[in-house]
Design an enzyme around this catalytic site. Structure first.
Site, PDB file in Angstrom:
ATOM      1  N   THR A 130       0.743  -1.176  -0.122  1.00  0.00           N
ATOM      2  CA  THR A 130      -0.073   0.022   0.194  1.00  0.00           C
ATOM      3  C   THR A 130       0.769   1.302   0.116  1.00  0.00           C
ATOM      4  O   THR A 130       1.852   1.369   0.640  1.00  0.00           O
ATOM      5  CB  THR A 130      -0.695   0.048   1.206  1.00  0.00           C
ATOM      6  OG1 THR A 130      -1.552  -1.325   1.309  1.00  0.00           O
ATOM      7  CG2 THR A 130      -1.891   1.220   1.135  1.00  0.00           C
ATOM      8  N   ILE A 161       1.704  -0.098   6.910  1.00  0.00           N
ATOM      9  CA  ILE A 161       2.649  -1.149   6.871  1.00  0.00           C
ATOM     10  C   ILE A 161       2.974  -1.782   8.208  1.00  0.00           C
ATOM     11  O   ILE A 161       3.523  -1.328   9.325  1.00  0.00           O
ATOM     12  CB  ILE A 161       4.062  -0.924   6.214  1.00  0.00           C
ATOM     13  CG1 ILE A 161       3.894  -0.215   4.760  1.00  0.00           C
ATOM     14  CG2 ILE A 161       4.835  -2.241   6.053  1.00  0.00           C
ATOM     15  CD1 ILE A 161       2.935  -0.908   3.911  1.00  0.00           C
ATOM     16  N   GLU A 247      -3.919 -15.546   2.461  1.00  0.00           N
ATOM     17  CA  GLU A 247      -3.951 -14.435   3.202  1.00  0.00           C
ATOM     18  C   GLU A 247      -5.537 -14.287   3.797  1.00  0.00           C
ATOM     19  O   GLU A 247      -5.545 -13.799   4.811  1.00  0.00           O
ATOM     20  CB  GLU A 247      -3.443 -13.137   2.510  1.00  0.00           C
ATOM     21  CG  GLU A 247      -2.157 -12.895   2.194  1.00  0.00           C
ATOM     22  CD  GLU A 247      -1.680 -12.048   1.362  1.00  0.00           C
ATOM     23  OE1 GLU A 247      -2.299 -10.926   1.168  1.00  0.00           O
ATOM     24  OE2 GLU A 247      -0.668 -12.169   0.564  1.00  0.00           O
TER      25      GLU A 247
HETATM   26  C1  LIG Z   1      -4.099  -1.551  10.338  1.00  0.00           C
HETATM   27  C2  LIG Z   1      -3.827  -1.716   8.801  1.00  0.00           C
HETATM   28  C3  LIG Z   1      -2.905  -2.558   8.519  1.00  0.00           C
HETATM   29  C4  LIG Z   1      -2.387  -2.677   7.248  1.00  0.00           C
HETATM   30  N1  LIG Z   1      -1.330  -3.509   6.910  1.00  0.00           N
HETATM   31  C5  LIG Z   1      -0.810  -3.525   5.540  1.00  0.00           C
HETATM   32  C6  LIG Z   1       0.423  -3.988   5.383  1.00  0.00           C
HETATM   33  O1  LIG Z   1       1.076  -4.574   6.129  1.00  0.00           O
HETATM   34  N2  LIG Z   1       0.931  -4.101   4.002  1.00  0.00           N
HETATM   35  C7  LIG Z   1       0.207  -3.281   3.185  1.00  0.00           C
HETATM   36  O2  LIG Z   1       0.812  -3.224   1.942  1.00  0.00           O
HETATM   37  N3  LIG Z   1      -1.056  -2.603   3.473  1.00  0.00           N
HETATM   38  C8  LIG Z   1      -1.324  -2.810   4.632  1.00  0.00           C
HETATM   39  N4  LIG Z   1      -2.717  -2.151   4.908  1.00  0.00           N
HETATM   40  C9  LIG Z   1      -3.352  -1.432   3.841  1.00  0.00           C
HETATM   41  C10 LIG Z   1      -4.612  -2.322   3.220  1.00  0.00           C
HETATM   42  O3  LIG Z   1      -4.374  -3.257   2.870  1.00  0.00           O
HETATM   43  C11 LIG Z   1      -5.338  -1.172   2.461  1.00  0.00           C
HETATM   44  O4  LIG Z   1      -5.980  -0.170   3.584  1.00  0.00           O
HETATM   45  C12 LIG Z   1      -6.671  -1.881   1.829  1.00  0.00           C
HETATM   46  O5  LIG Z   1      -5.941  -2.638   0.856  1.00  0.00           O
HETATM   47  C13 LIG Z   1      -7.447  -0.603   1.192  1.00  0.00           C
HETATM   48  O6  LIG Z   1      -6.770   0.476   0.389  1.00  0.00           O
HETATM   49  P1  LIG Z   1      -6.827   1.972   0.602  1.00  0.00           P
HETATM   50  O7  LIG Z   1      -6.797   1.952   2.294  1.00  0.00           O
HETATM   51  O8  LIG Z   1      -5.982   2.576  -0.096  1.00  0.00           O
HETATM   52  O9  LIG Z   1      -8.460   2.220   0.294  1.00  0.00           O
HETATM   53  P2  LIG Z   1      -8.785   2.438  -1.287  1.00  0.00           P
HETATM   54  O10 LIG Z   1      -8.262   1.704  -2.267  1.00  0.00           O
HETATM   55  O11 LIG Z   1      -8.836   3.934  -1.419  1.00  0.00           O
HETATM   56  O12 LIG Z   1     -10.295   2.097  -1.067  1.00  0.00           O
HETATM   57  C14 LIG Z   1     -11.225   2.936  -0.212  1.00  0.00           C
HETATM   58  C15 LIG Z   1     -12.692   2.163  -0.339  1.00  0.00           C
HETATM   59  O13 LIG Z   1     -13.014   2.289  -1.603  1.00  0.00           O
HETATM   60  C16 LIG Z   1     -14.062   1.202  -2.142  1.00  0.00           C
HETATM   61  N5  LIG Z   1     -13.267   0.452  -3.165  1.00  0.00           N
HETATM   62  C17 LIG Z   1     -11.920   0.213  -3.527  1.00  0.00           C
HETATM   63  N6  LIG Z   1     -11.822  -0.570  -4.640  1.00  0.00           N
HETATM   64  C18 LIG Z   1     -13.005  -1.078  -4.962  1.00  0.00           C
HETATM   65  C19 LIG Z   1     -13.369  -1.835  -5.923  1.00  0.00           C
HETATM   66  N7  LIG Z   1     -12.837  -2.373  -6.686  1.00  0.00           N
HETATM   67  N8  LIG Z   1     -14.941  -2.122  -5.868  1.00  0.00           N
HETATM   68  C20 LIG Z   1     -15.612  -1.470  -5.157  1.00  0.00           C
HETATM   69  N9  LIG Z   1     -15.248  -0.695  -4.054  1.00  0.00           N
HETATM   70  C21 LIG Z   1     -14.130  -0.471  -3.958  1.00  0.00           C
HETATM   71  C22 LIG Z   1     -13.900   0.337  -0.708  1.00  0.00           C
HETATM   72  O14 LIG Z   1     -15.126   0.733  -0.187  1.00  0.00           O
HETATM   73  C23 LIG Z   1     -12.551   0.474  -0.035  1.00  0.00           C
HETATM   74  O15 LIG Z   1     -12.741   0.472   1.255  1.00  0.00           O
HETATM   75  C24 LIG Z   1      -2.932  -2.089   6.058  1.00  0.00           C
HETATM   76  C25 LIG Z   1      -4.277  -1.142   6.361  1.00  0.00           C
HETATM   77  C26 LIG Z   1      -4.603  -0.986   7.865  1.00  0.00           C
HETATM   78  C27 LIG Z   1      -5.609  -0.041   8.171  1.00  0.00           C
END
Ligand SMILES: Cc1cc2nc3c(=O)[nH]c(=O)nc-3n(C[C@H](O)[C@H](O)[C@H](O)COP(=O)(O)OP(=O)(O)OC[C@H]3O[C@@H](n4cnc5c(N)ncnc54)[C@H](O)[C@@H]3O)c2cc1C
Length: 382
Positions: A130, A161, A247
């Site tokens: 991310t 992360i 996962e």
């Molecule tokens: C506590 C925590 C730990 C984490 N640990 C890790 C880690 O170790 N490594 C890592 O790489 N990442 C990590 N993440 C990141 C996590 O995987 C992402 O937050 C998640 O994949 C969503 O990405 P984003 O936050 O950018 O949301 P966005 O991609 O901006 O999406 C926001 C919202 O838009 C909607 N949306 C997005 N895409 C679609 C779609 N295709 N169809 C319909 N609706 C959609 C959903 O409602 C989504 O919740 C972590 C996050 C948190 C909060």
């Protein structure tokens, strides 16, 4: 466990691992959670203790220092963690994800360099996908790794992360070909110890999971040897996708642990507390709410167990894995919320485990692929 039955994939050995893990999580994580919450990370000594007990990298072969078990051994640990109510130790990322990237795609040299230390807890792993600008849409990452002789030069930043501020190594998703979309994504192992150009930013202040180290990372002209590329050639998007099935089962295992514990705790609490001359449980509403929650717990358990069996037989597909992640986390949040209500004001006090479950559960619907993304995967399979 709320259900008296043993999960179908538990044999005597898995049962022993689960019991060992519960003792460890209660003793080292839950009993000391104020400390982990305050510092937003768990001390390395806890990781080393987990390693000593054989609770890290359970399914990594013994020749690489792991436990030599199956993924069921790992799942028993993740489930025990959810049951005990710990979401601070980032072991699901360390053992369940990072170690498996190295095992599946690493060459002999890479496996020998990283896995034994990961199994003891001396080397802590993270996964960096991310970025501030993109999460769900992984092919849009912009962190670049441009070849310069025997090295890649890495520039970019990552956010959210898990284990980020404490990790010794990270499996980093980068663009080796910034113009090639998904095909340009590759995975590099970056040694974060003594790494020039690497910096840890903020450790993030979250709604829950306070003891977990969730950090921002930046990479400025970090030189990574070409030999640290995961896989035989550039182009690692398929590697990312292939690992997602496992996962999502991890999230399901944590969710079922928390669902079953929430029901168990709430039954006990409502039977003990009195109002209007009888126990809370004797209100028909309370008893029916808990009857519904227990039914949800039971149906989630059967579905999860079935998917775990499929996975252990190499037959779990992406759509079923997405259903596990989506359905169990929705039910986790719903059941915990209903249980909080049955506690009254005490359900909102963090000294009660149910309140911790409430704050820790919410993000399960977001990370490891947002639940909306899961529905997209399921819909594509129809
Ligand atoms: C506590 C925590 C730990 C984490 N640990 C890790 C880690 O170790 N490594 C890592 O790489 N990442 C990590 N993440 C990141 C996590 O995987 C992402 O937050 C998640 O994949 C969503 O990405 P984003 O936050 O950018 O949301 P966005 O991609 O901006 O999406 C926001 C919202 O838009 C909607 N949306 C997005 N895409 C679609 C779609 N295709 N169809 C319909 N609706 C959609 C959903 O409602 C989504 O919740 C972590 C996050 C948190 C909060």
């Amino acid at each position: 466990m709320a259900t008296k039955r043993k999960p179908s994939w538990y044999d005597d050995e898995i049962t022993a691992v689960a019991e060992l893990a519960r003792g460890f999580f209660d003793r080292e994580l839950i009993a000391k959670r104020e400390q982990w919450d305050a510092q937003h990370r768990v001390d390395r000594s806890v990781w080393l203790e987990a390693g000593k007990l054989g609770l890290l990298c359970c399914s990594i072969p013994e020749e690489y220092g792991g436990g030599g078990g199956t993924f069921a051994h790992d799942l028993a640990v993740f489930e025990a963690q959810g049951y005990c109510g710990d979401y601070a130790l980032g072991n699901s990322v360390h053992s369940g994800i990072v170690a498996h990237y190295v095992l599946e795609y690493g060459n002999e040299e890479q496996k020998k360099a990283w896995l034994p230390g990961m199994a003891t807890g001396e080397i802590l792993g993270a996964i960096g996908m991310t970025e501030p600008g993109t999460g769900s849409d992984l092919k849009a990452i912009t962190t670049s790794a441009i070849r310069d002789g025997d090295h890649y030069v890495v520039n970019g930043s990552k956010t959210f992360i898990t284990n980020g501020g404490s990790a010794d190594m990270i499996v980093l998703a980068v663009k080796t070909d910034p113009k090639a979309g998904a095909k340009g994504v590759s995975l590099l192992i970056v040694d974060l110890r003594d790494c020039e150009g690497f910096a840890v930013g903020r450790v993030l202040d979250k709604v829950g999971q306070h003891g977990a180290d969730t950090s921002e990372l930046s990479f400025t002209n970090v030189r990574v040897p070409v030999s640290n590329l995961l896989g035989e050639s550039e182009g690692g998007f398929g590697q990312l996708m292939a690992q997602l099935v496992q996962e999502r089962l991890i999230i399901g295992a944590q969710a079922i642990g928390t669902i079953e514990r929430a029901v168990e705790e709430t039954v006990a609490y409502t039977k003990a507390r009195q109002a209007f001359g009888h126990s809370l449980f004797e209100f028909q509403n309370t008893a029916f709410e808990l009857a519904e929650c227990q039914t949800i717990a039971r149906t989630c358990r059967v579905f999860l167990d079935n998917c775990i069996e499929d996975h252990l037989n190499g037959q779990l597909d992406g759509a079923d894995a997405a259903m596990v992640k989506y359905w169990l986390t929705e039910q986790q949040c719903a059941v915990v919320d209903r249980c909080v209500q049955l506690y009254g004001g005490y359900g909102y006090m963090r000294e009660y485990p149910i309140a911790r479950m409430y704050e820790d559960s919410r993000v399960q619907k977001i990370y490891a692929g947002a639940n909306e993304v899961m529905k997209g995967i399921i819909a594509k399979s129809l």
